[in-house]
Design a protein around this motif. Structure first.
Motif, mmCIF file in Angstrom:
data_model
loop_
_atom_site.group_PDB
_atom_site.id
_atom_site.type_symbol
_atom_site.label_atom_id
_atom_site.label_comp_id
_atom_site.label_asym_id
_atom_site.label_seq_id
_atom_site.Cartn_x
_atom_site.Cartn_y
_atom_site.Cartn_z
ATOM 1 N N GLU A 7 -66.939 30.286 -25.858
ATOM 2 C CA GLU A 7 -66.528 29.362 -26.474
ATOM 3 C C GLU A 7 -64.977 29.310 -26.268
ATOM 4 N N ASP A 8 -64.469 30.483 -26.124
ATOM 5 C CA ASP A 8 -63.032 30.650 -25.785
ATOM 6 C C ASP A 8 -62.842 30.364 -24.320
ATOM 7 N N ILE A 9 -63.745 30.328 -23.448
ATOM 8 C CA ILE A 9 -63.669 29.943 -22.027
ATOM 9 C C ILE A 9 -63.672 28.408 -22.199
ATOM 10 N N SER A 10 -64.361 27.669 -22.810
ATOM 11 C CA SER A 10 -64.551 26.204 -22.995
ATOM 12 C C SER A 10 -63.290 25.729 -23.598
ATOM 13 N N SER A 11 -62.715 26.297 -24.578
ATOM 14 C CA SER A 11 -61.277 25.996 -25.140
ATOM 15 C C SER A 11 -60.386 25.905 -24.366
ATOM 16 N N ASP A 12 -60.570 26.892 -23.128
ATOM 17 C CA ASP A 12 -58.991 26.882 -22.523
ATOM 18 C C ASP A 12 -58.768 25.650 -21.567
ATOM 19 N N LEU A 13 -59.953 24.795 -21.420
ATOM 20 C CA LEU A 13 -59.926 23.511 -20.563
ATOM 21 C C LEU A 13 -58.853 22.387 -21.241
ATOM 22 N N ILE A 14 -57.749 22.419 -20.921
ATOM 23 C CA ILE A 14 -56.662 21.641 -21.186
ATOM 24 C C ILE A 14 -55.979 21.176 -20.021
ATOM 25 N N ASN A 22 -57.249 21.138 -17.123
ATOM 26 C CA ASN A 22 -57.782 21.666 -15.964
ATOM 27 C C ASN A 22 -59.126 21.353 -15.547
ATOM 28 N N PHE A 23 -59.575 21.387 -14.443
ATOM 29 C CA PHE A 23 -60.861 20.719 -14.130
ATOM 30 C C PHE A 23 -61.995 21.977 -14.255
ATOM 31 N N LEU A 24 -61.707 22.865 -14.135
ATOM 32 C CA LEU A 24 -62.531 24.305 -14.307
ATOM 33 C C LEU A 24 -61.997 25.352 -15.180
ATOM 34 N N SER A 25 -62.997 25.943 -16.084
ATOM 35 C CA SER A 25 -62.295 27.094 -16.858
ATOM 36 C C SER A 25 -63.574 28.164 -16.320
ATOM 37 N N VAL A 26 -63.154 29.312 -15.746
ATOM 38 C CA VAL A 26 -64.094 30.426 -15.344
ATOM 39 C C VAL A 26 -64.069 31.609 -16.071
ATOM 40 N N GLY A 27 -65.051 32.353 -16.304
ATOM 41 C CA GLY A 27 -64.883 33.371 -17.179
ATOM 42 C C GLY A 27 -65.869 34.641 -16.649
ATOM 43 N N LEU A 28 -65.347 35.690 -16.042
ATOM 44 C CA LEU A 28 -66.151 36.858 -15.852
ATOM 45 C C LEU A 28 -66.062 37.531 -17.133
ATOM 46 N N LEU A 29 -67.042 37.598 -18.122
ATOM 47 C CA LEU A 29 -67.033 38.348 -19.256
ATOM 48 C C LEU A 29 -67.744 39.518 -18.915
ATOM 49 N N LYS A 30 -67.488 40.529 -20.277
ATOM 50 C CA LYS A 30 -68.552 41.521 -19.920
ATOM 51 C C LYS A 30 -69.659 41.566 -19.482
ATOM 52 N N ASP A 31 -70.298 40.839 -20.117
ATOM 53 C CA ASP A 31 -71.895 40.537 -19.786
ATOM 54 C C ASP A 31 -72.708 39.424 -19.150
ATOM 55 N N LYS A 32 -71.596 38.398 -18.837
ATOM 56 C CA LYS A 32 -72.057 37.256 -18.306
ATOM 57 C C LYS A 32 -70.863 36.278 -17.557
ATOM 58 N N LEU A 33 -71.316 35.532 -16.828
ATOM 59 C CA LEU A 33 -70.416 34.490 -16.191
ATOM 60 C C LEU A 33 -70.376 33.232 -17.046
ATOM 61 N N VAL A 34 -69.230 32.695 -17.099
ATOM 62 C CA VAL A 34 -69.188 31.341 -17.648
ATOM 63 C C VAL A 34 -68.412 30.548 -16.854
ATOM 64 N N LEU A 35 -69.166 29.030 -16.599
ATOM 65 C CA LEU A 35 -68.127 28.185 -16.102
ATOM 66 C C LEU A 35 -68.413 26.940 -16.966
ATOM 67 N N ALA A 36 -67.158 26.604 -17.456
ATOM 68 C CA ALA A 36 -67.149 25.352 -18.239
ATOM 69 C C ALA A 36 -66.309 24.091 -17.236
ATOM 70 N N LEU A 37 -66.787 23.011 -17.719
ATOM 71 C CA LEU A 37 -66.328 21.838 -17.015
ATOM 72 C C LEU A 37 -65.701 20.736 -18.127
ATOM 73 N N PRO A 38 -65.017 19.847 -17.892
ATOM 74 C CA PRO A 38 -64.444 18.977 -18.829
ATOM 75 C C PRO A 38 -65.771 18.253 -19.570
ATOM 76 N N ASN A 39 -65.336 18.145 -20.857
ATOM 77 C CA ASN A 39 -66.400 17.190 -21.340
ATOM 78 C C ASN A 39 -66.460 15.780 -21.418
ATOM 79 N N SER A 40 -66.806 15.120 -20.325
ATOM 80 C CA SER A 40 -66.492 13.795 -19.928
ATOM 81 C C SER A 40 -67.985 13.251 -19.852
#
Length: 269
Positions: free
Chosen positions: A103-110, A112-130
């Motif tokens: 959820e922190d990764i998604s909230s970073d999208l201000i 920007n076109f992409l928010s990518v997170g290499l977290l401890k146990d998973k890869l998270v990719l967030a796109l703008p919610n259009s």
């Protein structure tokens, strides 16, 4: 008059468009699709620029990624220190300590076109919610566990190498162009229907003996020149209101064609 002659007339001899009502609707629809393909060019160009920016920013991020490996589905970093790196198009998070959530990764999208997170146990990719993202992908956030076969052998070295050597394949560009045709065609259809309603009312007020479909086929050719001009303007002015311009300019050109249509005879008193 042939379709080719009509197309030529739509750029210069507007009064000749009176003959457009005699063309089959199928041919007119194909021509409308051609205009949509033309309008898709600046849209595709803008997307290509975004992709090039993402590629360039990804190469900047590559230099900041530390060495790490995946053990038991979790990141094992030599430094075990996280960081956040922001570029014009990407916000990248490296978090081997597990301090951040998807959820922190998604909230970073201000902005920007992409928010990518290499977290401890998973890869998270967030796109703008259009609306487009939701329609095409049904989701704007993707999560992949490191136990996934595609990620279980991921290392800092392989990720740096992949980002540094990344290129945009031709099939991606071709796919982007094909997808761009859809919103262009949809936009032209909506613009055309709105403009044609006004055009039909105008034609009836002038007592022209035509149907709504006759006006629609004529409007398709009447928006030829406005569509070309709007396409050029979109390259330099992405925020330009093409819908209003095409509609009003198309109605003006349509008005020239109406002059050549036969009129209804009013009953004598």
């Amino acid at each position: 008059m042939t379709t080719k002659q009509l197309i030529v007339s739509s750029f210069a001899r507007f009064t000749e468009l009176k003959n457009a009502k005699n063309v089959s609707f199928g041919k007119s629809l194909v021509y409308l699709l051609c205009l949509s393909i033309l309008m898709a060019l600046p849209i595709s160009y803008q997307i290509f620029q975004v992709l090039d920016t993402i590629k360039s920013d990804g190469q900047k991020i590559a230099s900041e990624i530390p060495d790490f490996t995946i053990h038991d589905g979790q990141i094992d970093s030599t430094t075990n220190e996280g960081f956040i790196y922001q570029t014009d198009s990407i916000i990248f998070t490296f978090d081997p300590e597990g301090k951040r959530t998807p959820e922190d990764i998604s909230s970073d999208l201000i902005g920007n076109f992409l928010s990518v997170g290499l977290l401890k146990d998973k890869l998270v990719l967030a796109l703008p919610n259009s609306g487009t993202t939701s329609a095409l992908l049904n989701n704007n956030q993707f999560e992949l566990e490191y136990t996934n076969s595609a990620l279980k052998n991921l290392t800092g070295d392989s990720l740096r190498s992949t980002l540094s050597e990344a290129t945009i394949p031709f099939w991606i560009k071709a796919l982007v162009f094909l997808i761009s045709i859809y919103p262009s065609f949809l936009n032209l259809i909506i613009t055309l229907l709105m403009a044609n309603f006004a055009a039909y009312v105008y034609a009836r007020l002038r007592l022209a003996k035509v149907t709504f479909l006759d006006c629609l086929k004529t409007m398709i050719y009447a928006i030829s020149l406005p569509t070309v001009i709007a396409t050029v303007l979109m390259i330099f002015l992405p925020a330009f209101d093409t819908t209003a311009f095409i509609a009003f300019a198309g109605i003006f050109i349509f008005a020239q064609a109406v002059k050549g249509w036969p009129k209804m005879q009013l009953p004598k008193q």
